[in-house]
Motif scaffolding. Structure first.
Motif, PDB file in Angstrom:
ATOM      1  N   THR A  68       0.835  -1.212   0.000  1.00  0.00           N
ATOM      2  CA  THR A  68       0.000   0.000   0.000  1.00  0.00           C
ATOM      3  C   THR A  68       0.861   1.250   0.000  1.00  0.00           C
ATOM      4  N   GLY A  69       1.883   1.271   0.871  1.00  0.00           N
ATOM      5  CA  GLY A  69       2.783   2.420   0.914  1.00  0.00           C
ATOM      6  C   GLY A  69       3.500   2.637  -0.401  1.00  0.00           C
ATOM      7  N   ALA A  70       3.910   1.552  -1.040  1.00  0.00           N
ATOM      8  CA  ALA A  70       4.590   1.653  -2.330  1.00  0.00           C
ATOM      9  C   ALA A  70       3.661   2.210  -3.405  1.00  0.00           C
ATOM     10  N   MET A  71       2.385   1.793  -3.395  1.00  0.00           N
ATOM     11  CA  MET A  71       1.435   2.298  -4.392  1.00  0.00           C
ATOM     12  C   MET A  71       1.181   3.779  -4.207  1.00  0.00           C
ATOM     13  N   VAL A  72       1.046   4.226  -2.963  1.00  0.00           N
ATOM     14  CA  VAL A  72       0.839   5.653  -2.700  1.00  0.00           C
ATOM     15  C   VAL A  72       2.027   6.461  -3.216  1.00  0.00           C
ATOM     16  N   THR A  73       3.230   5.936  -3.015  1.00  0.00           N
ATOM     17  CA  THR A  73       4.430   6.617  -3.509  1.00  0.00           C
ATOM     18  C   THR A  73       4.407   6.741  -5.025  1.00  0.00           C
ATOM     19  N   GLN A  74       4.016   5.680  -5.713  1.00  0.00           N
ATOM     20  CA  GLN A  74       3.965   5.721  -7.174  1.00  0.00           C
ATOM     21  C   GLN A  74       2.841   6.625  -7.677  1.00  0.00           C
ATOM     22  N   PHE A  75       1.739   6.724  -6.934  1.00  0.00           N
ATOM     23  CA  PHE A  75       0.684   7.678  -7.304  1.00  0.00           C
ATOM     24  C   PHE A  75       1.206   9.104  -7.230  1.00  0.00           C
ATOM     25  N   ASN A  76       1.997   9.401  -6.180  1.00  0.00           N
ATOM     26  CA  ASN A  76       2.603  10.731  -6.073  1.00  0.00           C
ATOM     27  C   ASN A  76       3.556  10.985  -7.232  1.00  0.00           C
ATOM     28  N   ARG A  77       4.275   9.951  -7.594  1.00  0.00           N
ATOM     29  CA  ARG A  77       5.200  10.086  -8.716  1.00  0.00           C
ATOM     30  C   ARG A  77       4.446  10.318 -10.017  1.00  0.00           C
ATOM     31  N   LEU A  78       3.312   9.643 -10.199  1.00  0.00           N
ATOM     32  CA  LEU A  78       2.486   9.864 -11.390  1.00  0.00           C
ATOM     33  C   LEU A  78       2.001  11.305 -11.465  1.00  0.00           C
ATOM     34  N   ASP A  79       1.579  11.862 -10.325  1.00  0.00           N
ATOM     35  CA  ASP A  79       1.133  13.254 -10.291  1.00  0.00           C
ATOM     36  C   ASP A  79       2.256  14.187 -10.716  1.00  0.00           C
ATOM     37  N   GLN A  80       3.467  13.922 -10.224  1.00  0.00           N
ATOM     38  CA  GLN A  80       4.618  14.771 -10.541  1.00  0.00           C
ATOM     39  C   GLN A  80       4.954  14.693 -12.030  1.00  0.00           C
ATOM     40  N   ILE A  81       4.973  13.483 -12.585  1.00  0.00           N
ATOM     41  CA  ILE A  81       5.288  13.319 -14.006  1.00  0.00           C
ATOM     42  C   ILE A  81       4.214  13.958 -14.876  1.00  0.00           C
ATOM     43  N   SER A  82       2.948  13.770 -14.509  1.00  0.00           N
ATOM     44  CA  SER A  82       1.844  14.353 -15.275  1.00  0.00           C
ATOM     45  C   SER A  82       1.933  15.875 -15.277  1.00  0.00           C
ATOM     46  N   ASN A  83       2.290  16.455 -14.137  1.00  0.00           N
ATOM     47  CA  ASN A  83       2.430  17.909 -14.059  1.00  0.00           C
ATOM     48  C   ASN A  83       3.573  18.398 -14.946  1.00  0.00           C
ATOM     49  N   ASN A  84       4.676  17.658 -14.969  1.00  0.00           N
ATOM     50  CA  ASN A  84       5.791  18.038 -15.842  1.00  0.00           C
ATOM     51  C   ASN A  84       5.382  17.997 -17.308  1.00  0.00           C
ATOM     52  N   LEU A  85       4.697  16.923 -17.706  1.00  0.00           N
ATOM     53  CA  LEU A  85       4.284  16.800 -19.101  1.00  0.00           C
ATOM     54  C   LEU A  85       3.253  17.864 -19.481  1.00  0.00           C
ATOM     55  N   ALA A  86       2.381  18.222 -18.533  1.00  0.00           N
ATOM     56  CA  ALA A  86       1.368  19.252 -18.811  1.00  0.00           C
ATOM     57  C   ALA A  86       2.009  20.611 -19.043  1.00  0.00           C
ATOM     58  N   ASN A  87       3.218  20.818 -18.489  1.00  0.00           N
ATOM     59  CA  ASN A  87       3.910  22.101 -18.635  1.00  0.00           C
ATOM     60  C   ASN A  87       5.060  22.029 -19.634  1.00  0.00           C
ATOM     61  N   LEU A  88       4.990  21.061 -20.534  1.00  0.00           N
ATOM     62  CA  LEU A  88       6.045  20.870 -21.517  1.00  0.00           C
ATOM     63  C   LEU A  88       6.263  22.128 -22.361  1.00  0.00           C
ATOM     64  N   ASN A  89       5.198  22.854 -22.659  1.00  0.00           N
ATOM     65  CA  ASN A  89       5.290  24.050 -23.503  1.00  0.00           C
ATOM     66  C   ASN A  89       5.138  25.340 -22.712  1.00  0.00           C
ATOM     67  N   THR A  90       5.301  25.264 -21.393  1.00  0.00           N
ATOM     68  CA  THR A  90       5.215  26.458 -20.556  1.00  0.00           C
ATOM     69  C   THR A  90       6.570  27.156 -20.508  1.00  0.00           C
ATOM     70  N   ASN A  91       6.607  28.425 -20.887  1.00  0.00           N
ATOM     71  CA  ASN A  91       7.860  29.162 -20.927  1.00  0.00           C
ATOM     72  C   ASN A  91       8.515  29.212 -19.547  1.00  0.00           C
ATOM     73  N   GLY A  92       9.795  28.862 -19.487  1.00  0.00           N
ATOM     74  CA  GLY A  92      10.546  28.995 -18.247  1.00  0.00           C
ATOM     75  C   GLY A  92      10.184  28.009 -17.171  1.00  0.00           C
ATOM     76  N   TYR A  93       9.352  27.004 -17.482  1.00  0.00           N
ATOM     77  CA  TYR A  93       8.947  26.035 -16.455  1.00  0.00           C
ATOM     78  C   TYR A  93      10.139  25.181 -16.041  1.00  0.00           C
ATOM     79  N   LYS A  94      10.222  24.886 -14.731  1.00  0.00           N
ATOM     80  CA  LYS A  94      11.293  24.065 -14.190  1.00  0.00           C
ATOM     81  C   LYS A  94      10.730  22.731 -13.713  1.00  0.00           C
ATOM     82  N   GLN A  95      11.343  21.678 -14.204  1.00  0.00           N
ATOM     83  CA  GLN A  95      10.861  20.326 -13.934  1.00  0.00           C
ATOM     84  C   GLN A  95      10.911  19.989 -12.449  1.00  0.00           C
TER      85      GLN A  95
END
Length: 278
Positions: A9-36
């Motif tokens: 369960t703890g491992a799945m929660v960690t990977q869900f957080n990681r999914l949120d982080q990756i999704s946010n990075n991809l959503a800002n792929l074309n955002t000027n000056g965005y930092k990963q």
């Protein structure tokens, strides 16, 4: 609760957080000056080992910590969140109000309803009053803002706008096109500890307690301002997609392990406990 179920369960929660982080990075792929944004994944055991020598234990060894639950210690979780402030690629636009910064620790300062904020997004424009503002309408500050309390203002007759590497703004007077007229100088600030910056949305950064005058190291001797350029996001789409696939596969693996804990092991235990043997 079964220790194995807790770990999965703890491992799945960690990977869900990681999914949120990756999704946010991809959503800002074309955002000027965005930092990963990135996560450091660790476990309690590693943290304990790093801090073991500072713990008040009579015998600072692994045996001294035998009371710790080893199964729980191995549960992965997010150890740290941080932003990658490496430079993004520069794109030429030809727009005289588009500005980029050539050093990764430099920022523009803007005024928002919540106070002064910092940004790497130099896609500026002029509003109806002739003020230099961000795309969201926040005034861009000059190096003398704390004395004048006025944003950068360009007169209506300003043509052939020129902004040099130090942020000095000039234009050519229409009545004397060969005579440059000084307008103002951009506030360019240097941040020593960039990990202390907190992302606030709208491509803005703040600091704990807000950005105050004493927190800003205004830079005047620089050549880092690039007119007619925009810094793009530093997100690597190929790497992020690879991490997205990896994370999804980990979630599927943990889901199977969870099903094994809940269904197979429990069913096996119930069947064995309920059986009556002569």
């Amino acid at each position: 609760m079964q220790n194995g179920f807790y770990a999965v369960t703890g491992a799945m929660v960690t990977q869900f957080n990681r999914l949120d982080q990756i999704s946010n990075n991809l959503a800002n792929l074309n955002t000027n000056g965005y930092k990963q944004q990135n996560h450091v994944i660790g476990d309690f055991m590693r943290i304990y080992q790093e801090k073991r020598d500072t713990l008040p234990l009579a015998n600072q060894t692994k045996e001294a910590a035998a009371f710790l639950n080893r199964s729980i210690n191995r549960v992965p979780h997010v150890v740290e969140e941080f932003k990658d402030f490496s430079m993004g690629p520069m794109e030429s636009t030809g727009n005289p109000l588009d500005l980029a910064l050539g050093d990764k620790d430099l920022f523009f300062a803007v005024e928002t309803p919540g106070g002064i904020r910092l940004t790497r997004d130099g896609a500026f424009k002029l509003d109806e009053e002739g003020r230099m503002v961000t795309r969201d309408g926040y005034p861009v500050l000059s190096s003398g803002y704390f004395k004048s309390r006025q944003p950068i203002h360009l007169p209506a007759e300003a043509v052939n706008l020129k902004i040099d590497g130090s942020g000095r703004i000039e234009y050519m007077d229409q009545t004397a096109l060969d005579t440059p007229v000084f307008v103002d100088r951009l506030m360019v600030v240097r941040v020593e500890d960039m990990q202390s910056l907190e992302a606030e949305g709208e491509n803005l950064f703040t600091m704990e307690g807000g950005v105050r005058e004493r927190d800003l190291a205004i830079v005047t001797q620089t050549s880092a301002v690039r007119q007619g350029m925009i810094e793009k996001s530093n997100v690597n789409p190929v790497r992020q997609m690879t991490e997205l696939i990896e994370t999804n596969r980990l979630v599927e693996m943990y889901q199977k392990a969870m099903n094994a804990q809940m269904d197979d092991l429990n069913s096996d235990a119930i069947n064995k406990l309920a059986s009556i043997r002569a």
